[in-house]
Design an enzyme around this catalytic site. Structure first.
Site, short mmCIF file in Angstrom:
data_model
loop_
_atom_site.label_atom_id
_atom_site.label_comp_id
_atom_site.label_asym_id
_atom_site.label_seq_id
_atom_site.Cartn_x
_atom_site.Cartn_y
_atom_site.Cartn_z
N ASP A 123 0.83 -1.21 0.00
CA ASP A 123 0.00 0.00 0.00
C ASP A 123 0.86 1.26 0.00
O ASP A 123 1.44 1.62 1.02
CB ASP A 123 -0.91 -0.02 1.23
N ASP A 328 -1.95 5.25 -5.61
CA ASP A 328 -2.17 4.42 -4.44
C ASP A 328 -2.35 2.96 -4.83
O ASP A 328 -3.41 2.57 -5.33
CB ASP A 328 -3.40 4.93 -3.68
#
Length: 522
Positions: A123, A328
């Site tokens: 992440d 992201d």
């Protein structure tokens, strides 16, 4: 220091711990130190059977060994070549998009002594690396649908001999106002954009097991700060990251920041996202000179991988409105806020040649179309972004195909957002994306992730994994779809080296009551 060797390393570590604790009562310790290729060390090696490779002094091998060791310690190559010293996880650099766990990319991390493996989601939108630990409320490790597919672990601080607690006077302790005292254990709590999704617990330190990516791979043990996740909520309890999340953000607590701060690698890392769901991750990788790049928009109070898009091309239509977005990897799909969401979606709709699908609350995408079996993907409007600096980022898979009850529906894979713009990992497919925190740029290049495997495994020597499929090399390709009656069979499509031909579809997990299929535009 990189070229010297202490005769008794364990004794040295013990003494250093005493010195740091201030319990030596003024004693002074001295050590006999020798060059790692000295005659003294060679005699010691001959008597113990350790470190048996001693290149002749003055030979090419002798100096190469010294330089390679320096490169590892400094995190740099001494030359100005494109390829810099890099690290990856001890089980390999492979990642895999797991459709049954939120369409995120996962890899295997080995933590502690003895090393315990965790299958963590990668992440770039967050900073903390955390794993389930001393659980009060964690995702189940047995009984859930995913537990038959993957081996999950729970970290036990009492079992790892290298575990250390992080106290409230540590500079990485962000929640000191929750501390009971200066030397009490530092608590943490992180909330995520996903609804009611969070993790909380205490901060700890332990050894993460890594390996160098060069001709002669070496094992590297790096102390990292991580979250002992005692209580999870929301998506962490069922559909995403049940075994931990690996934050790759810019804050000091993230693992890339720790590795760079310790001088192990350059302050940069890359991730590759293959069409078939296979990927790669390398710490210290700065990419190549022929890649495109755009600068980050830095917020000093909370730096992240935010970039500026200056133009969007949808099919033949140019949209010259500027907006910022976060890159992201921890977000499955791409999100846009209005007015850009409506402008892009309506432009796509005006050029779509198929009938618009009736609204369905089970589908998270608004602009969907009925697809006939004879549909030609080349007629679907393309999508590309122009970034600040006039660099171009073409979206390889702007749509997602949904199959249900014998019919096919394709949707523009963008979700309307009320908060912020996010370029999710679905729009990074087909690229090696470099998060260069030294130059403060995002860089990318069209890439087949198997090319990285060919380069690395050809240099890997005895530790190479050329005979192992990439997903298996990462330790996460073990699920058996044939036993899952509620899932679609997963088909992996690889590029053929002889014909360079790619399968059209990859069947994925049933999501919102539908089966999602990625359909690359060929």
């Amino acid at each position: 220091m990189s070229c010297y060797f202490f005769k008794n390393t364990l004794f040295l570590i013990s003494i250093l711990m005493l010195l740091s604790s201030g319990s030596c009562n003024g004693r002074i310790f001295t050590f006999e130190m020798h060059h790692r290729f000295s005659d003294e060390v060679k005699r010691w090696s001959d008597s113990t059977g350790r470190f048996t490779k001693f290149p002749p002094k003055g030979s090419f091998e002798y100096y190469n060994a010294l330089v390679l060791r320096d490169q590892l310690i400094r995190g740099r190559r001494l030359s100005e070549s494109e390829s810099e010293s890099s690290l990856t996880f001890s089980d390999g650099n492979s990642t895999s998009r797991i459709s049954s766990l939120g369409f995120l990319h996962y890899t295997t991390v080995k933590l502690g002594t003895p090393g315990l493996r965790f299958m963590v989601a990668l992440d770039t939108g967050s900073d903390l690396f955390w794993v389930p630990c001393d659980c009060g409320k964690c995702a189940p490790t047995e009984g859930a649908a995913y537990t038959s597919e993957f081996e999950l672990s729970i970290y036990n601080p009492k079992v790892s001999s290298t575990n250390k607690k992080v106290t409230c006077n540590n500079s990485l302790c962000a929640q000191r106002n929750q501390c009971l005292g200066t030397f009490s254990t530092c608590p943490y709590m992180v909330s995520y954009v996903s609804a009611q999704t969070s993790t909380s617990g205490i901060l700890m330190e332990d050894v993460m097991h890594l390996t160098t990516e060069d001709k002669n791979p070496e094992r590297v043990e790096a102390y990292v700060t991580f979250g002992c996740g005692q209580v999870q909520s929301g998506s962490f309890l069922d559909i995403a990251a049940p075994n931990g999340l690996f934050g790759l953000g810019m804050e000091k607590i993230s693992v890339p920041s720790v590795l760079a701060r310790e001088g192990l690698v350059a302050d940069s890392f890359s991730m590759c996202f293959g069409h078939d769901g296979v990927g790669r991750i390398s710490f210290g990788d700065k990419g190549s000179s022929d890649q495109e790049e755009t600068p980050f928009n830095l917020n000093p109070s909370h730096p992240n991988y935010n970039i500026t898009v200056t133009r969007v091309r949808v099919g033949t239509t140019l949209i010259d409105d500027e907006f910022t977005a976060l890159f992201d990897t921890g977000t499955s799909f791409t999100y846009l806020v209005d007015p850009m969401y409506t402008t892009v979606s309506e432009s796509f709709h005006s050029q779509a040649q198929d009938k618009r699908h009736s609204p369905d609350p089970r589908i998270p995408f608004e602009y969907c179309y009925d697809m006939s079996t004879e549909a030609n993907s080349s007629l679907i409007p393309s999508l590309s972004l122009t970034m600040k600096g006039n660099s171009h980022f073409t979206i390889k898979d702007p749509i997602i195909v949904i199959s249900t009850e014998g019919e096919l529906v394709y949707c523009l894979a963008i979700v309307k957002s009320s908060e912020l713009n996010i370029i999710g990992q679905n729009y990074m497919t087909g690229y090696r994306v470099v998060f260069d925190r030294e130059k403060l740029v995002l860089a990318w290049k069209k890439f087949d992730c198997y090319d990285i495997e060919e380069i690395n495994t050809s240099l890997a020597g005895p530790n190479k994994t050329a005979a192992v499929a990439p997903a298996m090399a990462a330790g996460i390709g073990t699920h058996n779809n044939s036993s899952e009656s509620h899932k679609a069979n997963q088909t992996i499509s690889k590029s053929s080296s002889s014909s360079n031909q790619r399968f059209k579809t990859v069947k994925l997990w049933c999501f919102f009551g539908y089966v999602f299929i990625l359909l690359p535009l060929l």
